[in-house]
Motif scaffolding. Structure first.
Motif, PDB file in Angstrom:
ATOM      1  N   ASP A  37      24.951  15.843  18.842  1.00 39.82           N
ATOM      2  CA  ASP A  37      24.650  16.154  20.276  1.00 39.82           C
ATOM      3  C   ASP A  37      23.665  17.512  20.466  1.00 39.82           C
ATOM      4  O   ASP A  37      24.033  18.237  20.933  1.00 39.82           O
ATOM      5  CB  ASP A  37      26.105  16.416  20.638  1.00 39.82           C
ATOM      6  N   VAL A  38      22.503  17.297  19.945  1.00 37.23           N
ATOM      7  CA  VAL A  38      21.388  18.304  20.185  1.00 37.23           C
ATOM      8  C   VAL A  38      20.926  18.215  21.434  1.00 37.23           C
ATOM      9  O   VAL A  38      20.830  17.114  22.187  1.00 37.23           O
ATOM     10  CB  VAL A  38      20.516  17.926  19.110  1.00 37.23           C
ATOM     11  N   ARG A  39      20.788  19.484  21.991  1.00 39.30           N
ATOM     12  CA  ARG A  39      20.094  19.667  23.003  1.00 39.30           C
ATOM     13  C   ARG A  39      18.549  18.902  23.186  1.00 39.30           C
ATOM     14  O   ARG A  39      17.942  19.326  22.200  1.00 39.30           O
ATOM     15  CB  ARG A  39      20.167  21.055  23.560  1.00 39.30           C
ATOM     16  N   PRO A  40      18.415  18.400  24.180  1.00 38.49           N
ATOM     17  CA  PRO A  40      16.946  17.705  24.219  1.00 38.49           C
ATOM     18  C   PRO A  40      15.899  18.771  24.399  1.00 38.49           C
ATOM     19  O   PRO A  40      14.515  18.398  23.892  1.00 38.49           O
ATOM     20  CB  PRO A  40      16.974  16.845  25.419  1.00 38.49           C
ATOM     21  N   GLN A  41      16.074  19.751  24.789  1.00 37.58           N
ATOM     22  CA  GLN A  41      15.103  21.150  24.893  1.00 37.58           C
ATOM     23  C   GLN A  41      14.740  21.458  23.456  1.00 37.58           C
ATOM     24  O   GLN A  41      13.595  21.841  23.096  1.00 37.58           O
ATOM     25  CB  GLN A  41      15.590  22.159  25.485  1.00 37.58           C
ATOM     26  N   VAL A  42      15.768  21.330  22.562  1.00 38.01           N
ATOM     27  CA  VAL A  42      15.475  21.636  21.131  1.00 38.01           C
ATOM     28  C   VAL A  42      14.959  20.276  20.455  1.00 38.01           C
ATOM     29  O   VAL A  42      13.602  20.427  20.139  1.00 38.01           O
ATOM     30  CB  VAL A  42      16.863  22.004  20.497  1.00 38.01           C
ATOM     31  N   LEU A  43      15.581  19.136  20.453  1.00 42.30           N
ATOM     32  CA  LEU A  43      15.129  17.917  19.894  1.00 42.30           C
ATOM     33  C   LEU A  43      15.657  16.753  20.672  1.00 42.30           C
ATOM     34  O   LEU A  43      16.584  16.279  20.508  1.00 42.30           O
ATOM     35  CB  LEU A  43      15.330  17.934  18.317  1.00 42.30           C
ATOM     36  N   PRO A  44      14.510  16.338  21.431  1.00 41.95           N
ATOM     37  CA  PRO A  44      15.080  15.074  22.023  1.00 41.95           C
ATOM     38  C   PRO A  44      15.024  13.893  21.190  1.00 41.95           C
ATOM     39  O   PRO A  44      14.566  13.669  20.077  1.00 41.95           O
ATOM     40  CB  PRO A  44      13.666  14.887  23.278  1.00 41.95           C
ATOM     41  N   SER A  45      15.861  12.750  21.924  1.00 39.27           N
ATOM     42  CA  SER A  45      16.054  11.636  20.756  1.00 39.27           C
ATOM     43  C   SER A  45      14.581  10.813  21.075  1.00 39.27           C
ATOM     44  O   SER A  45      13.899  10.873  22.145  1.00 39.27           O
ATOM     45  CB  SER A  45      16.975  10.810  21.183  1.00 39.27           C
ATOM     46  N   GLN A 216       1.249  23.625  27.959  1.00 40.66           N
ATOM     47  CA  GLN A 216       2.172  23.859  29.158  1.00 40.66           C
ATOM     48  C   GLN A 216       3.474  23.281  29.111  1.00 40.66           C
ATOM     49  O   GLN A 216       4.401  23.803  29.648  1.00 40.66           O
ATOM     50  CB  GLN A 216       1.411  23.048  30.320  1.00 40.66           C
ATOM     51  N   GLN A 217       3.604  22.088  28.501  1.00 41.28           N
ATOM     52  CA  GLN A 217       5.182  21.274  28.442  1.00 41.28           C
ATOM     53  C   GLN A 217       5.719  22.169  27.586  1.00 41.28           C
ATOM     54  O   GLN A 217       7.208  22.324  27.842  1.00 41.28           O
ATOM     55  CB  GLN A 217       4.867  19.922  27.934  1.00 41.28           C
ATOM     56  N   LYS A 218       5.278  22.768  26.272  1.00 38.44           N
ATOM     57  CA  LYS A 218       6.112  23.606  25.543  1.00 38.44           C
ATOM     58  C   LYS A 218       6.831  24.814  26.376  1.00 38.44           C
ATOM     59  O   LYS A 218       7.763  25.060  26.034  1.00 38.44           O
ATOM     60  CB  LYS A 218       5.284  24.100  24.454  1.00 38.44           C
ATOM     61  N   ASN A 219       5.727  25.523  27.138  1.00 41.13           N
ATOM     62  CA  ASN A 219       6.269  26.709  27.874  1.00 41.13           C
ATOM     63  C   ASN A 219       7.311  26.242  28.793  1.00 41.13           C
ATOM     64  O   ASN A 219       7.863  27.155  29.153  1.00 41.13           O
ATOM     65  CB  ASN A 219       4.848  27.033  28.558  1.00 41.13           C
ATOM     66  N   SER A 220       7.338  24.977  29.364  1.00 43.59           N
ATOM     67  CA  SER A 220       8.456  24.886  30.409  1.00 43.59           C
ATOM     68  C   SER A 220       9.663  24.175  29.564  1.00 43.59           C
ATOM     69  O   SER A 220      10.338  23.113  30.151  1.00 43.59           O
ATOM     70  CB  SER A 220       7.847  23.874  31.499  1.00 43.59           C
ATOM     71  N   PHE A 221       9.411  24.382  28.304  1.00 41.00           N
ATOM     72  CA  PHE A 221      10.654  23.576  27.527  1.00 41.00           C
ATOM     73  C   PHE A 221      10.711  21.939  27.731  1.00 41.00           C
ATOM     74  O   PHE A 221      11.825  21.616  27.329  1.00 41.00           O
ATOM     75  CB  PHE A 221      12.020  24.174  27.860  1.00 41.00           C
ATOM     76  N   ARG A 222       9.733  21.435  27.629  1.00 43.89           N
ATOM     77  CA  ARG A 222       9.795  19.958  27.897  1.00 43.89           C
ATOM     78  C   ARG A 222       9.342  19.313  26.529  1.00 43.89           C
ATOM     79  O   ARG A 222       8.423  19.029  26.543  1.00 43.89           O
ATOM     80  CB  ARG A 222       9.009  19.355  28.986  1.00 43.89           C
ATOM     81  N   THR A 223      10.333  19.707  25.544  1.00 44.98           N
ATOM     82  CA  THR A 223       9.915  19.245  24.199  1.00 44.98           C
ATOM     83  C   THR A 223       9.739  17.707  24.346  1.00 44.98           C
ATOM     84  O   THR A 223       8.795  16.943  23.361  1.00 44.98           O
ATOM     85  CB  THR A 223      11.162  19.473  23.410  1.00 44.98           C
TER      86      THR A 223
END
Lengths: 261, 247
Positions: A37-45, A216-223
């Motif tokens: 159950d990892v948060r997608p901001q950290v590691l998305p599936s 840019q996506q990294k800065n808005s946590f869109r991993t």
């Protein structure tokens, strides 16, 4: 010609093993993310990466085109520089002694530090990115060619001279064709560096491109979108890598044939 | 017209301190087949490099029909066949003509005419990798011959072949040479090959090389393999062996 060449490149015997490994890794990743159950901001599936990548396909495509352009222009410059240097060095022992150490020294430049300076000097346009790509990729190409030319059989040079050939004819009839295998090896190394070089140059500063998109996506946590852009980058790199084999078979068909004999 | 085709006069070559050729002299008559044998490292290849114009001698001269030889005098066939994989067999054989500035079409036409007598008919468009060892050597010889040089310099042309192929090649060379009347200088390590092919065999001394012995081979031409059982053949072979042993 091309339709006869492609099947060999895309034969199941070649493609299956890497695909199996990739599939296994993706499944493990998917299961691990779900179970833990990892948060997608950290590691998305992986599924989420694909899903979001598809949802943002317009943005991804809009940023892929400039990256491809920069890569193409940068690599073309790099090829031109590499060829000119290698030919000059092949014809002049003095310039060989003068230039080869400088070529090596150029590779010790920390690109991480240089790239932002290039933007300060040349702005956000094409030029600083082309310089970064050329700086990263001309070296393997120049060295591959220089060594390819120099690997010419001495007796083959003697044969040409006994025929009355001058240095230019020796180059044209023996050294140049003989260097092709080594050139294509260098080309493959260079082209993979070119894509990552472009991404890096954009990451430091650009108006558009996959590099700046990732930033840019990294800065808005869109991993997930960062990884989607990574996937696009990998696809481009592999495609360009495969393209070099195609070009090789078209330009130096004798190479493979001889290797098999 | 001078009686001798080639006159080699007092050739000396040194690599630094190492004297390789010392006042080496000999001559070759028009249409004559002369072999050069000698102990390994005696300077045979250096001699050929000088003749082919790849190296300037420190002293001495090479005269052809009384005039100093140029790079265009000798057709040089090195030990390795040096057929290039990026060219078809035909285009390998035209290389010397192309280098000399002949138009590719004319060069191909000229070389193609020799493919049948050289046993290569039908292989014009093949790649060198598709040829057998003997065929590769014939293609390399064709590439040399088609340049129409006055003298052929053959540097151990059959050295890398198996013994059966080598014998067949020697017999074949004996035949084509008779047909075209070439003047040939051959380097070889093989006494039997030298006797079989030559009018005269020069034995070089160890470094610095000089002509130690000259053996005339008095056997009728054209020669067939059976000639090896001729007493004159055995006598020449024995004389050469003795001369080489003494060195």
């Amino acid at each position: 010609m091309v339709h006869r060449l492609l099947p060999r490149l895309l034969s199941p015997r070649r493609l299956l093993p890497p695909l199996v490994i990739v599939a296994a890794l993706l499944v493990t990743w998917q299961v691990a993310v779900t179970v833990l159950d990892v948060r997608p901001q950290v590691l998305p599936s992986p599924l989420r990466v694909v899903e979001q990548g598809w949802a943002f396909r317009d943005a991804l495509w809009a940023n892929t085109v400039p990256t491809l352009q920069v890569t193409a222009v940068g690599f073309a410059v790099s090829l031109a520089v590499g060829w000119v240097l290698a030919i000059v060095v092949d014809f002049s022992p003095w310039l060989r002694r003068a230039l080869v150490p400088l070529l090596v020294a150029s590779q010790t430049l920390p690109i991480v530090a240089i790239a932002p300076l290039l933007i300060i000097w040349f702005g956000f346009g094409l030029l600083p990115k082309v310089v970064v790509i050329a700086l990263v990729t001309f070296f393997p190409i120049a060295v591959g060619l220089i060594e390819g030319f120099a690997a010419t059989d001495r007796e083959a040079s003697n044969l040409l001279r006994s025929m009355g050939g001058d240095r230019w004819q020796e180059f044209r009839y023996v050294r140049l064709p003989g260097a092709m295998p080594s050139f294509f090896t260098a080309l493959r190394i260079g082209i993979t560096y070119a894509v990552t070089g472009a991404i890096f140059a954009e990451y430091v500063g650009a108006r558009s491109g996959l590099g700046i998109f990732m930033n840019q996506q990294k800065n808005s946590f869109r991993t997930d979108l960062v990884l989607a852009a990574v996937v696009v980058t990998a696809v481009i790199s592999v495609a360009l890598f495969g393209l070099t084999f195609l070009v090789q078979r078209l330009l130096v068909p004798w190479y493979r044939r001889d290797a098999r004999a | 017209m001078p009686e001798q085709k080639i006159v080699v006069e007092g050739l000396s070559v040194s690599f630094g301190e190492l004297r390789v050729l010392d006042d080496l002299s000999f001559d070759v008559a028009p249409g004559e087949f002369v072999s050069v044998i000698g102990p390994s490292g005696c300077g045979k290849s250096t001699l050929f490099n000088v003749l082919a114009g790849l190296r300037e001698p420190d002293r001495g001269a090479v005269l052809v029909d009384g005039a100093p030889a140029g790079r265009e005098t000798f057709g040089y066939m090195p030990q390795k066949d040096l057929l290039f994989p990026w060219r078809t067999v035909l285009d390998n054989t035209t290389l010397g003509l192309e280098v000399a500035g002949m138009r590719r079409r004319d060069a191909r036409e000229k070389a193609r005419a020799l493919f049948a007598p050289f046993g290569l008919a039908g292989f014009e468009r093949s790649r060198p990798g598709e040829l057998s060892g003997g065929m590769r050597q014939r293609a390399a010889l064709l590439r040399t011959v088609v340049q129409d040089r006055e003298v052929l310099l053959l540097d151990e042309p059959f050295g890398a072949l198996d013994s059966l192929t080598r014998t067949a090649m020697q017999e074949w060379l004996e035949g084509v040479r008779a047909r075209y009347g070439w003047t040939v200088l051959l380097i070889t390590h093989d006494i039997r090959e030298a006797v079989f092919l030559s009018d005269r065999v020069l034995v070089l001394s160890p470094r610095p090389a000089q002509v130690r012995r000259e053996v005339a081979v008095d056997l009728a031409r054209p020669r067939a393999v059976e000639v090896v059982t001729d007493p004159a053949f055995a006598a020449a072979e024995a004389e050469l062996l003795a001369a080489l042993r003494a060195s």
